[in-house]
Design a protein around this motif. Structure first.
Motif, PDB file in Angstrom:
ATOM      1  N   GLY A 116       4.327  -2.859  23.995  1.00  0.00           N
ATOM      2  CA  GLY A 116       4.520  -3.634  22.765  1.00  0.00           C
ATOM      3  C   GLY A 116       3.246  -3.840  21.975  1.00  0.00           C
ATOM      4  N   TYR A 117       2.268  -2.936  22.148  1.00  0.00           N
ATOM      5  CA  TYR A 117       1.009  -3.090  21.409  1.00  0.00           C
ATOM      6  C   TYR A 117       1.250  -2.866  19.918  1.00  0.00           C
ATOM      7  N   GLY A 118       0.900  -3.857  19.106  1.00  0.00           N
ATOM      8  CA  GLY A 118       1.158  -3.748  17.675  1.00  0.00           C
ATOM      9  C   GLY A 118      -0.110  -3.572  16.855  1.00  0.00           C
ATOM     10  N   GLY A 119      -1.255  -3.467  17.533  1.00  0.00           N
ATOM     11  CA  GLY A 119      -2.525  -3.363  16.810  1.00  0.00           C
ATOM     12  C   GLY A 119      -2.840  -1.925  16.425  1.00  0.00           C
ATOM     13  N   PHE A 120      -4.092  -1.702  16.068  1.00  0.00           N
ATOM     14  CA  PHE A 120      -4.526  -0.369  15.644  1.00  0.00           C
ATOM     15  C   PHE A 120      -5.126   0.401  16.821  1.00  0.00           C
ATOM     16  N   VAL A 121      -5.090   1.724  16.666  1.00  0.00           N
ATOM     17  CA  VAL A 121      -5.746   2.619  17.610  1.00  0.00           C
ATOM     18  C   VAL A 121      -6.799   3.394  16.824  1.00  0.00           C
ATOM     19  N   MET A 140       5.509   3.429  17.687  1.00  0.00           N
ATOM     20  CA  MET A 140       4.540   4.501  17.420  1.00  0.00           C
ATOM     21  C   MET A 140       3.176   3.886  17.060  1.00  0.00           C
ATOM     22  N   PRO A 141       2.100   4.321  17.712  1.00  0.00           N
ATOM     23  CA  PRO A 141       0.798   3.695  17.415  1.00  0.00           C
ATOM     24  C   PRO A 141       0.393   3.853  15.947  1.00  0.00           C
ATOM     25  N   GLY A 176       2.690   6.475  24.479  1.00  0.00           N
ATOM     26  CA  GLY A 176       3.997   5.946  24.872  1.00  0.00           C
ATOM     27  C   GLY A 176       3.846   4.624  25.617  1.00  0.00           C
ATOM     28  N   GLU A 177       2.820   4.561  26.450  1.00  0.00           N
ATOM     29  CA  GLU A 177       2.577   3.336  27.221  1.00  0.00           C
ATOM     30  C   GLU A 177       2.241   2.164  26.281  1.00  0.00           C
TER      31      GLU A 177
END
Ligand SMILES: O=C(O)[C@@H](O)C(=O)CO
Ligand SMILES: [Mg+2]
Length: 260
Positions: A230-235, A1-2, A224-225
């Protein structure tokens, strides 16, 4: 989850800047970002951040005289001294907030001008070298020419090639989905291609730059993408609320309270 970061330059404008930390935390955000903290003492910014229990995801280096149209110095060959001073000005804010990445802005310059390109390479390398001992990444962000006409860095492929070529471990891409869609489109394929060098992501609806809850892009799919990649940073939520900030947070409800 972002992990979403409220952008306190654009969101929670109902209250003065220093009060926006508490407002963001109350709304369920666990992280924040903003453009420029420099009108306030670094200690005070850090104090408000910590009092609200928030993580600082990002802020920008000083851009020069913003109101006069300056948008950073990195591609301006005659402004290298200002660039170096901007790194020193930002450092106490990085230390007070514990932020792990800062955005280096390129400035208004022609990418067809060899001197501007050379200046940009030099500035980017210099900024990354300056911040490396402090465990900080430098991120660069392509910005669309409709919002900022004449901005030097207005092409994701140029930024991607530069970062790939320089191979500086603490130099990364700030991937603002709003700008990517306006400049190039094909956002998902670009996220897939560029993910290895992405250090920060930002969102807004297109074309309005309001809440990411409709219009041109399907954000639930993109969130979801990011997980699939596997993006673990911030949005960073870099959008202008249509009305009161908290009235426009229906899109955020499923994600409120996610810990950084
Ligand atoms: O997208 C933007 O405009 C910002 O992320 C920024 O840093 C400069 O305005
Ligand atoms: Mg942005």
């Amino acid at each position: 989850m972002p992990r979403f970061a409220a952008n306190l330059t654009m969101m929670f404008n109902e209250v003065p800047f220093l009060d926006r930390f508490e407002a963001a935390a109350k709304a369920g955000f666990t992280a924040v970002e903003f453009l420029f903290p420099y009108d306030h003492p670094a200690e005070e910014v850090g104090k408000r951040l910590k009092a609200a229990g928030l993580t600082q995801a990002l802020f920008n280096l000083p851009p020069g005289d913003w109101n006069a149209g300056e948008k950073g110095f990195a591609a301006l060959p005659d402004r290298f001294a200002d660039l170096q001073q901007s790194l020193k000005t930002a450092l106490p804010y990085a230390q007070a907030t514990g932020v792990k990445r800062v955005h280096l802005m390129a400035g208004i310059a022609d990418r067809g001008d060899r001197r501007a390109v050379e200046a940009f390479y030099k500035s980017v390398a210099n900024a990354a070298e300056f911040f490396a001992p402090h465990d900080l990444d430098v991120v660069i962000e392509p910005i669309n020419p409709r919002n900022v006409p004449g901005y030097f860095l207005n092409d994701f492929n140029f930024a991607y090639d530069l970062i790939s070529e320089l191979k500086i471990p603490n130099l990364k891409l700030q991937f603002d989905i709003y700008h990517c869609q306006i400049i190039h489109g094909d956002v998902t394929m670009r996220l897939r291609e560029m993910m290895p060098i992405i250090g920060h992501i930002q969102i807004a609806s297109i074309p309005s730059r309001n809440e990411p809850d409709g219009e041109e892009l399907n954000y639930p799919f993109l969130f979801g993408e990011l997980d699939r990649l596997g993006y673990g940073g911030f949005v960073g939520c870099e959008y202008n609320p249509r009305g009161k900030t908290t009235d426009g947070l229906a899109w955020f409800k499923p994600y409120a309270g996610v810990k950084p």
